[in-house]
Enzyme design. Sequence first.
Site, PDB file in Angstrom:
ATOM      1  N   HIS A   1       0.856  -1.189   0.000  1.00 32.76           N
ATOM      2  CA  HIS A   1       0.000   0.000   0.000  1.00 32.76           C
ATOM      3  C   HIS A   1       0.896   1.244   0.000  1.00 32.76           C
ATOM      4  O   HIS A   1       2.051   1.206   0.450  1.00 32.76           O
ATOM      5  CB  HIS A   1      -0.890   0.022   1.234  1.00 32.76           C
ATOM      6  CG  HIS A   1      -1.976  -1.004   1.204  1.00 32.76           C
ATOM      7  ND1 HIS A   1      -3.071  -0.948   2.041  1.00 32.76           N
ATOM      8  CD2 HIS A   1      -2.156  -2.119   0.451  1.00 32.76           C
ATOM      9  CE1 HIS A   1      -3.862  -1.966   1.806  1.00 32.76           C
ATOM     10  NE2 HIS A   1      -3.329  -2.700   0.847  1.00 32.76           N
TER      11      HIS A   1
ATOM     12  N   GLU B   1       1.018   3.845   1.862  1.00 29.78           N
ATOM     13  CA  GLU B   1       1.525   4.244   3.171  1.00 29.78           C
ATOM     14  C   GLU B   1       2.722   3.394   3.596  1.00 29.78           C
ATOM     15  O   GLU B   1       3.707   3.904   4.130  1.00 29.78           O
ATOM     16  CB  GLU B   1       0.434   4.113   4.243  1.00 29.78           C
ATOM     17  CG  GLU B   1      -0.809   4.934   3.982  1.00 29.78           C
ATOM     18  CD  GLU B   1      -1.903   4.167   3.252  1.00 29.78           C
ATOM     19  OE1 GLU B   1      -1.613   3.496   2.232  1.00 29.78           O
ATOM     20  OE2 GLU B   1      -3.063   4.240   3.694  1.00 29.78           O
TER      21      GLU B   1
ATOM     22  N   CYS C   1      -6.155   1.971   5.886  1.00 27.41           N
ATOM     23  CA  CYS C   1      -6.788   0.715   6.300  1.00 27.41           C
ATOM     24  C   CYS C   1      -6.192   0.280   7.640  1.00 27.41           C
ATOM     25  O   CYS C   1      -5.260   0.898   8.152  1.00 27.41           O
ATOM     26  CB  CYS C   1      -6.567  -0.354   5.238  1.00 27.41           C
ATOM     27  SG  CYS C   1      -4.851  -0.924   5.127  1.00 27.41           S
TER      28      CYS C   1
ATOM     29  N   CYS D   1      -2.309  -0.463   7.490  1.00 26.59           N
ATOM     30  CA  CYS D   1      -1.484   0.746   7.409  1.00 26.59           C
ATOM     31  C   CYS D   1      -1.568   1.554   8.693  1.00 26.59           C
ATOM     32  O   CYS D   1      -0.558   2.089   9.163  1.00 26.59           O
ATOM     33  CB  CYS D   1      -1.905   1.582   6.214  1.00 26.59           C
ATOM     34  SG  CYS D   1      -1.551   0.758   4.632  1.00 26.59           S
TER      35      CYS D   1
END
Length: 150
Positions: free
Chosen positions: A52, A54, A82, A85
Amino acid sequence: MYDEDAMQAALAEARQAAEAGEVPIGAVVCFLDWIVGRGQNRVLRDKDPTAHAEIIAMREAAKSMGNYRLNGCTIYVTLEPCAMCAGAMVHARLDRLVYAAPDPKAGAAGSVLSVINHPQLNHEMEVAQGILADEAGDLLRGFFRERRNA
């Protein structure tokens, strides 16, 4: 660096992700006035469910800072993080999270879950939301509209 400038940098990462066929989410980590980490969604390109934006940005920031603890840093993300993260942000000890658009389906900074600043966790960070939310939301909506029409 001002919040809006940093979020523009995160949006640039999101646009690059979209051009590569990824969900357009971007992130940057800043220490003082410097961007020390950049990331964009790479799950399809890397065949990695943890890639992801992040996570990529925090990995790069940790290398830049020479420490897995990102004390004194702010992360800017185009979409509310999410649970994965958000948990990584807590473990990294970031000082601040700034995100553009809320995620009513998977957001873990208050929309669906409250991983960030959960009372039973041992780290708190400042959270700000809504910086360039319309632009980030438009980017996401346009991406998914194109995918539906394809």
